[in-house]
Design an enzyme around this catalytic site. Sequence first.
Site, PDB file in Angstrom:
ATOM      1  N   LEU A  11       0.862  -1.186   0.000  1.00 44.29           N
ATOM      2  CA  LEU A  11       0.000   0.000   0.000  1.00 44.29           C
ATOM      3  C   LEU A  11       0.892   1.226   0.000  1.00 44.29           C
ATOM      4  CD1 LEU A  11      -2.649  -1.040   2.698  1.00 44.29           C
ATOM      5  CD2 LEU A  11      -2.608  -1.576   0.252  1.00 44.29           C
ATOM      6  N   VAL A  15       8.655   6.996  -2.124  1.00 43.27           N
ATOM      7  CA  VAL A  15      10.090   6.815  -1.907  1.00 43.27           C
ATOM      8  C   VAL A  15      10.376   5.494  -1.194  1.00 43.27           C
ATOM      9  CG1 VAL A  15      12.109   7.742  -0.722  1.00 43.27           C
ATOM     10  CG2 VAL A  15      10.538   9.292  -1.892  1.00 43.27           C
ATOM     11  N   VAL A 133       9.896   4.096  13.606  1.00 42.69           N
ATOM     12  CA  VAL A 133      10.770   4.895  14.470  1.00 42.69           C
ATOM     13  C   VAL A 133      12.221   4.715  14.041  1.00 42.69           C
ATOM     14  CG1 VAL A 133      11.548   5.335  16.816  1.00 42.69           C
ATOM     15  CG2 VAL A 133       9.186   4.610  16.419  1.00 42.69           C
ATOM     16  N   GLY A 188      17.021  18.542   0.290  1.00 47.73           N
ATOM     17  CA  GLY A 188      16.039  17.474   0.354  1.00 47.73           C
ATOM     18  C   GLY A 188      15.847  16.862   1.722  1.00 47.73           C
ATOM     19  N   LYS A 206       6.890   9.326  17.591  1.00 51.39           N
ATOM     20  CA  LYS A 206       7.887   8.288  17.866  1.00 51.39           C
ATOM     21  C   LYS A 206       8.094   8.101  19.367  1.00 51.39           C
ATOM     22  CE  LYS A 206      10.146   9.339  13.477  1.00 51.39           C
ATOM     23  NZ  LYS A 206      11.292  10.000  12.816  1.00 51.39           N
TER      24      LYS A 206
END
Length: 429
Positions: A11, A15, A133, A188, A206
């Site tokens: 799903l 990237v 995490v 980036g 996290k």
Amino acid sequence: MRTRPLKVALLGCGVVGSEVARIMTTHADDLAARIGAPVELAGVAVRRPDKVREGIDPALITTDATALVKRGDLDVVVEVIGGIEPARTLITTAFEHGASVVSANKALLAQDGAALHAAAEEHGKDLYYEAAVAGAIPLIRPLRESLAGDKVNRVLGIVNGTTNFILDKMDSTGAGYQEALDEATALGYAEADPTADVEGFDAAAKAAILAGIAFHTRVRLDDVHREGMTEVTAADFASAKEMGCTIKLLAICERAEDGASVTARVHPAMIPLSHPLASVRGAYNAVFVESDASGRLMFYGPGAGGSPTASAVLGDLVAVARNRINGTTGPGESAYAALPVSPMGEVVTRYHISLDVADKPGVLAQVATVFAEHGVSIDTVRQQGKDGEASLVVVTHRASDAALGGTVEALRKLDTVRGVASIMRVEGE
């Protein structure tokens, strides 16, 4: 080795998802040998079906994620789309139709982890999320498996690469926040909208996950105290250097000294240059785990990016696939301790406070009196003055956040205090 392949649905194919698909294809033989069965990519759900995805059979692409997870013949669903919905519904639907789930969705797990674990248990399936995490750094599995027989007391770390890159640039070059952010964006490391990172939302999610696992207690995102780093200045770094410190955005999860409660928080903090976290540069992550038996453990590595995150996803995929073949499931939620999450006001630490004050006799005495009245002990004071204006920097001994808050409120009411320039906690000592 069994010959029937394990069917995996993906799903999301951005990237991370595209890298997961690539590794599944290029390392197919190795994965089959490690799992004990071949792994077959059975479908890929995307939003833009016309986009060229190198190495993926176009026949596998679909925009109907719901139909994909309802197929009934899937062994594992890998969710890397992020966000709350439709990810939550797709994951629970996958469980209902016989698939285990590997997810990288920190926001969803921090908000609804308990419900997702309950759904997995109800249907006898796995829910793994190492990639949620710290990217490629093995952290979730060590906490819930390797340290399962130990008592974890503290988890302290840098869990967001974007913010660490920005703060590292400010520290090493003297750049201001905006200048460092602009460089991070150009390279980036920062999104076009960096809010989730720089305001601490990403790190807070996290922290909730880490605290829940470390302390066997349900900790939701709303339980985590969160402060961003947008107000950190070059002057703060200059003050930190004078103290032999640097500044990092930290996620801190702690068990109270009496063991009766826990806290979870995310905020900028000064840490001594002697602390290992002070040397974590660029976009890297590092997490300290402190426990009774094993002492202090440090986990370090790339915390984001397609390949590192995909590595964590594939590690979970191998584990879940092995469980599938053996007819077992891995560890689920462990929340037996059910410890209360204390408010931020009860957190005890040291503080660095910078005040703009009038440069005249008696100011220091007035300020010291306010600290004493609120039970906050002063460790050091540094004062610089010129042309009727002065800067007063106070470093305290350990005090509660509530006591410090009351102190600052009272300081702002003094006629001789022109303003509170900055307040920063001092950690890692």
